[in-house]
Scaffold this motif. Sequence first.
Motif, mmCIF file in Angstrom:
data_model
loop_
_atom_site.group_PDB
_atom_site.id
_atom_site.type_symbol
_atom_site.label_atom_id
_atom_site.label_comp_id
_atom_site.label_asym_id
_atom_site.label_seq_id
_atom_site.Cartn_x
_atom_site.Cartn_y
_atom_site.Cartn_z
ATOM 1 N N CYS A 84 6.525 11.206 24.281
ATOM 2 C CA CYS A 84 5.024 11.480 23.333
ATOM 3 C C CYS A 84 4.512 13.197 24.399
ATOM 4 O O CYS A 84 4.681 12.681 25.633
ATOM 5 C CB CYS A 84 4.341 10.690 23.398
ATOM 6 N N GLY A 119 -6.416 -0.532 22.151
ATOM 7 C CA GLY A 119 -4.474 0.286 22.101
ATOM 8 C C GLY A 119 -4.406 1.439 21.910
ATOM 9 O O GLY A 119 -4.922 2.043 23.712
ATOM 10 N N ALA A 125 -5.308 11.534 19.111
ATOM 11 C CA ALA A 125 -6.785 12.964 19.506
ATOM 12 C C ALA A 125 -7.317 13.430 18.777
ATOM 13 O O ALA A 125 -7.616 14.781 18.453
ATOM 14 C CB ALA A 125 -5.334 13.851 19.211
ATOM 15 N N ARG A 126 -7.727 12.214 18.319
ATOM 16 C CA ARG A 126 -9.086 11.948 17.579
ATOM 17 C C ARG A 126 -9.632 12.979 16.412
ATOM 18 O O ARG A 126 -10.851 13.056 15.958
ATOM 19 C CB ARG A 126 -10.254 12.227 18.394
ATOM 20 N N VAL A 271 -0.602 -13.008 22.646
ATOM 21 C CA VAL A 271 0.396 -11.848 21.683
ATOM 22 C C VAL A 271 0.360 -13.125 20.232
ATOM 23 O O VAL A 271 0.719 -13.960 20.602
ATOM 24 C CB VAL A 271 1.786 -12.097 22.124
ATOM 25 N N ILE A 317 4.152 -9.472 12.119
ATOM 26 C CA ILE A 317 3.523 -10.575 12.976
ATOM 27 C C ILE A 317 4.044 -11.606 10.997
ATOM 28 O O ILE A 317 3.738 -12.612 10.980
ATOM 29 C CB ILE A 317 1.853 -10.476 12.657
ATOM 30 N N HIS A 504 1.488 7.829 13.179
ATOM 31 C CA HIS A 504 1.060 7.534 11.887
ATOM 32 C C HIS A 504 2.069 7.191 10.704
ATOM 33 O O HIS A 504 1.967 6.883 9.829
ATOM 34 C CB HIS A 504 0.254 8.638 11.706
HETATM 35 C C1 LIG Z 1 -0.844 10.777 21.969
HETATM 36 C C2 LIG Z 1 -1.941 10.546 20.183
HETATM 37 C C3 LIG Z 1 -2.558 10.855 19.435
HETATM 38 C C4 LIG Z 1 -2.790 10.313 18.173
HETATM 39 N N1 LIG Z 1 -3.743 11.361 17.299
HETATM 40 C C5 LIG Z 1 -4.205 10.859 16.146
HETATM 41 C C6 LIG Z 1 -5.441 11.551 15.594
HETATM 42 O O1 LIG Z 1 -5.611 12.989 15.945
HETATM 43 N N2 LIG Z 1 -6.060 10.947 13.794
HETATM 44 C C7 LIG Z 1 -5.033 9.984 14.242
HETATM 45 O O2 LIG Z 1 -5.847 9.482 12.798
HETATM 46 N N3 LIG Z 1 -4.865 9.252 15.000
HETATM 47 C C8 LIG Z 1 -4.151 9.700 15.631
HETATM 48 N N4 LIG Z 1 -3.196 8.727 16.061
HETATM 49 C C9 LIG Z 1 -2.721 7.506 16.360
HETATM 50 C C10 LIG Z 1 -3.905 6.630 15.953
HETATM 51 O O3 LIG Z 1 -4.266 6.206 17.959
HETATM 52 C C11 LIG Z 1 -3.856 5.142 15.702
HETATM 53 O O4 LIG Z 1 -3.350 5.110 13.906
HETATM 54 C C12 LIG Z 1 -4.948 3.744 15.771
HETATM 55 O O5 LIG Z 1 -4.963 3.900 17.137
HETATM 56 C C13 LIG Z 1 -4.376 2.753 14.978
HETATM 57 O O6 LIG Z 1 -5.312 1.986 15.093
HETATM 58 P P1 LIG Z 1 -4.552 0.595 15.531
HETATM 59 O O7 LIG Z 1 -5.780 -0.405 14.604
HETATM 60 O O8 LIG Z 1 -4.065 -0.155 13.318
HETATM 61 O O9 LIG Z 1 -3.464 0.481 16.319
HETATM 62 P P2 LIG Z 1 -3.679 0.446 17.692
HETATM 63 O O10 LIG Z 1 -5.264 1.345 17.901
HETATM 64 O O11 LIG Z 1 -2.889 -0.018 18.219
HETATM 65 O O12 LIG Z 1 -4.165 -1.164 18.313
HETATM 66 C C14 LIG Z 1 -3.618 -2.336 17.805
HETATM 67 C C15 LIG Z 1 -3.355 -3.316 18.537
HETATM 68 O O13 LIG Z 1 -3.481 -4.710 18.750
HETATM 69 C C16 LIG Z 1 -2.427 -5.391 19.779
HETATM 70 N N5 LIG Z 1 -1.250 -6.286 19.220
HETATM 71 C C17 LIG Z 1 -0.069 -5.414 18.861
HETATM 72 N N6 LIG Z 1 0.977 -6.487 18.307
HETATM 73 C C18 LIG Z 1 -0.158 -7.854 19.114
HETATM 74 C C19 LIG Z 1 0.345 -9.226 19.048
HETATM 75 N N7 LIG Z 1 1.168 -9.515 18.033
HETATM 76 N N8 LIG Z 1 -0.814 -9.879 19.159
HETATM 77 C C20 LIG Z 1 -1.417 -9.707 19.721
HETATM 78 N N9 LIG Z 1 -2.156 -8.112 19.787
HETATM 79 C C21 LIG Z 1 -1.616 -7.530 19.125
HETATM 80 C C22 LIG Z 1 -1.824 -4.276 20.447
HETATM 81 O O14 LIG Z 1 -1.928 -4.463 21.881
HETATM 82 C C23 LIG Z 1 -3.268 -2.430 20.171
HETATM 83 O O15 LIG Z 1 -4.243 -3.021 21.256
HETATM 84 C C24 LIG Z 1 -2.229 9.492 17.643
HETATM 85 C C25 LIG Z 1 -1.951 8.524 18.616
HETATM 86 C C26 LIG Z 1 -1.529 8.444 19.779
HETATM 87 C C27 LIG Z 1 -1.068 7.271 20.259
#
Ligand SMILES: Cc1cc2nc3c(=O)[nH]c(=O)nc-3n(C[C@H](O)[C@H](O)[C@H](O)COP(=O)(O)OP(=O)(O)OC[C@H]3O[C@@H](n4cnc5c(N)ncnc54)[C@H](O)[C@@H]3O)c2cc1C
Length: 572
Positions: A84, A119, A125-126, A271, A317, A504
């Motif tokens: 990454c 998370g 990267a916003r 978890v 899950i 993604h």
């Molecule tokens: C380096 C990087 C760059 C990125 N750039 C972009 C970008 O520019 N634009 C964009 O749109 N997206 C980007 N993304 C993707 C973006 O971060 C994700 O799409 C977004 O965070 C997803 O949101 P979410 O709530 O689904 O998951 P997350 O933000 O990953 O949150 C999920 C949470 O659930 C928790 N979890 C998981 N399993 C369990 C469980 N069984 N029990 C309890 N808790 C649990 C995790 O610990 C985590 O805290 C990027 C990601 C990274 C790493």
Amino acid sequence: MANLNIDSVKERTFDAIVIGSGISGGWAAKELTGKGLKTLVLERGRDVKHNIDYPTTNMYPWEFKHRNEIPLAVREENPIVSRCYAFHEDAAHFFVKDKEHPYIQEKPFDWIRGYQVGGKSLLWARQTQRWSDFDFEGPARDGFAVDWPIRYADIAPWYSYVEKFAGISGNKDGIAELPDGEFLPGFPLNTVEKYFSDHVKKTYNNRHVISARCAHLSKPEPIHFEQGRVQCQNRVLCQRGCPFGGYFSSNASTIPWAMKSGNMTLRPFSVVQSIIYDENKGKATGVRVIDTNTKEVIEYYARIIFVNAAALNTNMILLNSTSNRFPNGLGNDSEVLGKYVAFHLYTATVNADVEGFTEFKTEGRNPAGGGYIPRFRNVQKQETDFLRGYAAGLGAYRSTHTDSSGVGSKLKNSLGSPELGGWGVGSHMMGETIPKESNYVKLDKDQKDEWGMPLLRISVDYDDNDHKMTNDYLEQVGEMFETAGFKNIRKEITKGKAPGLDIHEMGGARMGHDPKTSILNKWNQVHTCSNVFVTDGACMTSTACQNPSLTYMAFTARSVDYAVNEMKKGNL
Ligand SMILES: Cc1cc2nc3c(=O)[nH]c(=O)nc-3n(C[C@H](O)[C@H](O)[C@H](O)COP(=O)(O)OP(=O)(O)OC[C@H]3O[C@@H](n4cnc5c(N)ncnc54)[C@H](O)[C@@H]3O)c2cc1C
């Protein structure tokens, strides 16, 4: 004793439960608590408090033990996360290490995760673009996946709603395939990016180069100050956690907002293993959690449950939530749960040298990263031998030559004032992929992790459409660079890159009209278990080529609004 049990059940009973505290879970928490629901947010990782738990945020480069590099031994132990681009010494503590959270790759898949409060919102990267009807109508028009049960008009007000709170910078560009939003001022293009933007406008009637739209406070509004956030300082150290709250993260924005309501209980180190389904009531009654410190299994109860664990964790899950009614996973009558997983195609780059412009240089930094080329292929109609299209990132920069020979004052002086070289320009591809039944995740029958969850088996691969699209990107962007007069054009397919590294991943519990072919309805509600909602990437019927997280935010706010209204009507 009986009374003690009743008390204990009472203490573990809430109006709503949110699983996960990342981008989508943070929004669920904010919206549910804002509507007065006592909400339990369960997070598998540790707590990360805004401004308190950002240990590297103000460190100078020389203060890092390894000058911000990842030591070889760590890289060798963690080959997946090491691929990454953002995994460096300054943010390594926010990434999941390979060994700690194993999974099974039936085919190579780089699964990048952030397990902590917030998370991946701390790492992203916003980049934030809206979808348009060209995206929501895609599967129906082009005959893949299933029809989205919503259209742009359904989600547009919710994009506006989340944009105003999160703070999205951008310009009103007036492009139908990339609708404008509620923008704070955009970060300007630099001279060469602007030249290229003008060139593309003159040369092509359906192609654009615009300022990247991103979740940064270029000019905060009162609602952002109210969150305790201030203007982005253009430090571009975002992945360390921002003490200014200059970019949107759950930690800086939605989670403290929900906490302030007095209605949120945040439980880290929890978890979620499964959702509890009550056969008599015909709905879910709560979740089963394992405390990662004590390994104790605890049940929590609520009237509604939002699953926001990030796309593949949410699949885990749901697949692990089995009962007599749902032997193959919650809501999985259709047997599509875990299938039709898709991703984004970040497989190629085009770079070039730019002659001239040496009277210009860049000043300061651009947290938006530069320019964005919205999708221009197959927009109005099918015109190539592959389906869908791609967007591209675009950045121009002035190179520097640093003479690092010598010691003492000679070295110090040359490091302090590097010689400016010529300009260069680079672009990277961001393509849509077609969800297919053959791209799936499932649970391993035998192997479990430390917390009793079956290991996830991932079987996701590229297809012919991806290869054709990649070649088209190289050809088209190569041509755009050539007609702009750029030199030494270098087109490259990123060698050996497995799916997943785009971070993604989407699908597995897709939305659709028909419970026979989808898991969720148009409100992100499980068709056959009406008090469970999935609003993270697992819900995605198709992927478009825009960055996805803004759409998850909008889905979440919309879905909470629906759920709470249904509760009030006594339907949930
Ligand atoms: C380096 C990087 C760059 C990125 N750039 C972009 C970008 O520019 N634009 C964009 O749109 N997206 C980007 N993304 C993707 C973006 O971060 C994700 O799409 C977004 O965070 C997803 O949101 P979410 O709530 O689904 O998951 P997350 O933000 O990953 O949150 C999920 C949470 O659930 C928790 N979890 C998981 N399993 C369990 C469980 N069984 N029990 C309890 N808790 C649990 C995790 O610990 C985590 O805290 C990027 C990601 C990274 C790493």
